[in-house]
Scaffold this motif. Structure first.
Motif, short mmCIF file in Angstrom:
data_model
loop_
_atom_site.label_atom_id
_atom_site.label_comp_id
_atom_site.label_asym_id
_atom_site.label_seq_id
_atom_site.Cartn_x
_atom_site.Cartn_y
_atom_site.Cartn_z
N UNK A 53 0.84 -1.21 0.00
CA UNK A 53 0.00 0.00 0.00
C UNK A 53 0.86 1.25 0.00
N UNK A 54 1.99 1.21 0.71
CA UNK A 54 2.83 2.41 0.81
C UNK A 54 3.44 2.78 -0.54
N UNK A 55 3.74 1.79 -1.38
CA UNK A 55 4.29 2.08 -2.71
C UNK A 55 3.24 2.80 -3.55
N UNK A 56 1.98 2.39 -3.41
CA UNK A 56 0.90 3.05 -4.16
C UNK A 56 0.73 4.50 -3.69
N UNK A 57 0.85 4.72 -2.37
CA UNK A 57 0.68 6.08 -1.84
C UNK A 57 1.84 6.97 -2.29
N UNK A 58 3.06 6.43 -2.23
CA UNK A 58 4.23 7.21 -2.67
C UNK A 58 4.08 7.62 -4.13
N UNK A 59 3.64 6.67 -4.97
CA UNK A 59 3.43 6.99 -6.38
C UNK A 59 2.40 8.09 -6.58
N UNK A 60 1.35 8.07 -5.77
CA UNK A 60 0.30 9.09 -5.87
C UNK A 60 0.81 10.45 -5.43
N UNK A 61 1.62 10.47 -4.36
CA UNK A 61 2.17 11.74 -3.87
C UNK A 61 3.12 12.35 -4.89
N UNK A 62 3.97 11.51 -5.50
CA UNK A 62 4.90 12.01 -6.51
C UNK A 62 4.15 12.57 -7.71
N UNK A 63 3.01 12.00 -8.00
CA UNK A 63 2.20 12.47 -9.14
C UNK A 63 1.43 13.74 -8.80
N UNK A 64 0.81 13.77 -7.61
CA UNK A 64 -0.06 14.91 -7.26
C UNK A 64 0.69 16.07 -6.63
N UNK A 65 1.90 15.81 -6.09
CA UNK A 65 2.70 16.85 -5.42
C UNK A 65 1.95 17.47 -4.24
N UNK A 66 1.23 16.62 -3.47
CA UNK A 66 0.53 17.14 -2.29
C UNK A 66 0.62 16.14 -1.14
N UNK A 67 0.37 16.68 0.05
CA UNK A 67 0.49 15.85 1.26
C UNK A 67 -0.60 14.78 1.32
N UNK A 68 -0.22 13.62 1.83
CA UNK A 68 -1.16 12.54 2.13
C UNK A 68 -0.98 12.16 3.60
N UNK A 69 -1.63 12.92 4.51
CA UNK A 69 -1.43 12.64 5.93
C UNK A 69 -2.49 11.70 6.52
N UNK A 70 -2.06 10.79 7.39
CA UNK A 70 -2.99 9.95 8.14
C UNK A 70 -3.81 9.00 7.30
N UNK A 71 -3.20 8.34 6.33
CA UNK A 71 -3.92 7.39 5.48
C UNK A 71 -3.89 6.01 6.15
N UNK A 72 -5.06 5.45 6.41
CA UNK A 72 -5.16 4.13 7.03
C UNK A 72 -5.01 3.05 5.96
N UNK A 73 -4.09 2.12 6.18
CA UNK A 73 -3.85 1.06 5.21
C UNK A 73 -3.71 -0.28 5.93
N UNK A 74 -3.86 -1.33 5.17
CA UNK A 74 -3.62 -2.70 5.64
C UNK A 74 -2.41 -3.23 4.89
N UNK A 75 -1.36 -3.61 5.63
CA UNK A 75 -0.16 -4.15 5.02
C UNK A 75 0.08 -5.57 5.52
N UNK A 76 0.51 -6.44 4.62
CA UNK A 76 0.87 -7.80 5.00
C UNK A 76 2.35 -7.84 5.32
N UNK A 77 2.67 -7.92 6.61
CA UNK A 77 4.05 -7.89 7.09
C UNK A 77 4.34 -9.17 7.87
N UNK A 78 5.40 -9.84 7.52
CA UNK A 78 5.77 -11.10 8.19
C UNK A 78 4.62 -12.09 8.16
N UNK A 79 3.90 -12.10 7.06
CA UNK A 79 2.81 -13.07 6.93
C UNK A 79 1.53 -12.69 7.64
N UNK A 80 1.50 -11.53 8.30
CA UNK A 80 0.32 -11.10 9.03
C UNK A 80 -0.16 -9.76 8.49
N UNK A 81 -1.47 -9.61 8.42
CA UNK A 81 -2.05 -8.34 7.99
C UNK A 81 -2.10 -7.40 9.18
N UNK A 82 -1.46 -6.23 9.02
CA UNK A 82 -1.38 -5.26 10.12
C UNK A 82 -2.10 -3.97 9.72
#
Length: 349
Positions: A53-82
């Motif tokens: 999810x963070x890669x998608x947000x970074x790509x969006x920020x680089x495209x829009x040139x604006x802040x993305x603060x406090x975005x809630x995401x679900x990431x699969x880390x170490x086999x667990x969704x956090x």
């Protein structure tokens, strides 16, 4: 100046559960702290995983040139969704500052606190409702008793027994009395759940308690055409609590188990006593609790039965918790085990 000091502190701290990174205009990582490296297994000059999810947000920020603060995401880390929260800010030279925080534990804490407040609110409402209804109910009960007595006073015992209309009236009075007792029982349960009584706890002998309670269960099972199996413990033990609370809590579990038991099936009550714990296990051979309800079944007003209000297990859970115990269950399509665990009283409190 203060903001710069905060950022420097965060960047130099690897002891916090916060991931930090700086990426360039091509989304390549220029720098990241140990936490971010542990989460995503990436190093400088690489990009965040394409599926993240963070890669998608970074790509969006680089495209829009604006802040993305406090975005809630679900990431699969170490086999667990956090559950994570992301802050991504564009910087000079096309770079981005990335801050990620793991809020899984915080969300669980908030959920527990919200559920606690919900239980307290429901408890106050239940107790208030019960108090409002109990007084009129007592008047209705008293009036019915007077009417029954009055109808009998006007005829002799022989005439009353031989008269079909009077026999019907006797049946009606009995039915009304039973229904009033059912309502009274439910209201008393609401009071137990919601009113902050100062219970005087004392050691309760498990064997003595069972000897008084079991005959009533046997009658219930017989009425439901369910076979009842009792497995007594090899030794006695004591619970530090109140027999009224204990019986009310366990009776709800038995009632649920009998409701779930098909005719001819077996309802088992087993008691295990050790030096540390007393386990009271109720096992039925019903269809089990639906999987979508299993994680919420002890919450108030959650039920799989269309004609029930879903108060039984939440009531049992609350009463058992008052005595320092816990309530758990195992359920499948071949039946449900409800396990009550209480601390064994050893003579000190």
């Amino acid at each position: 100046m203060v903001m710069r000091q905060i950022v420097e502190f965060l960047m130099n701290s690897d002891q916090m559960d916060i991931g930090l990174a700086i990426v360039d205009s091509e989304a390549r990582i220029l720098w990241l702290n140990t936490t971010m490296n542990t989460w995503y297994s990436v190093t400088p000059e690489e990009e965040f995983p394409a599926h993240s999810a963070i890669q998608a947000i970074v790509g969006q920020v680089l495209q829009d040139k604006k802040n993305y603060p406090g975005v809630l995401v679900q990431e699969k880390l170490d086999g667990k969704v956090r559950s994570m929260i992301a802050y991504v800010y564009p910087q000079l030279k096309g770079e981005c500052f990335v801050l990620m925080a793991d809020i899984q534990d915080f969300q669980q804490y908030v959920q527990i606190q919200c559920e606690k407040e919900r239980r307290e609110t429901i408890g106050h409402m239940a107790a208030g409702t019960a108090n409002i209804i109990l007084n009129p109910l007592a008047v209705i009960k008293g009036t019915l008793q007077l009417l029954e007595k009055s109808s009998k006073d006007h005829v002799s015992v022989l005439q009353f027994a031989a008269s079909p209309p009077h026999q019907k009236m006797t049946g009606y009075f009995k039915l009304l009395d039973e229904q009033i007792q059912t309502i009274d029982k439910a209201l008393q349960r609401f009071l137990l759940f919601g009113k902050p009584f100062e219970w005087k706890f004392a050691p309760v002998s498990v064997l003595s308690f069972m000897q008084e309670w079991v005959p009533d269960i046997q009658v219930q099972a017989l009425e439901k055409t369910v076979r009842f199996a009792l497995e007594y413990p090899e030794r006695n033990g004591f619970v530090f609590g109140h027999p009224k609370l204990l019986r009310a809590a366990l009776q709800e579990i038995i009632d649920n188990a009998l409701d779930a038991s098909p005719p001819g099936s077996v309802l088992t009550l087993r008691i295990n006593i050790t030096d540390n714990h007393i386990h009271i296990i109720v096992r039925d051979q019903g269809a089990g609790i639906p999987k979508d309800l299993q994680s919420r079944i002890i919450l108030p007003f959650i039920t799989s039965k269309p004609d029930a209000i879903g108060f039984g297990l939440s009531f049992s859970h609350a009463m058992i918790a008052k005595m320092g115990g816990s309530l758990n269950f195992e359920s499948s399509e071949v039946g449900t085990n409800v396990i009550v665990q209480l601390p064994t009283f050893t003579g000190t409190t």
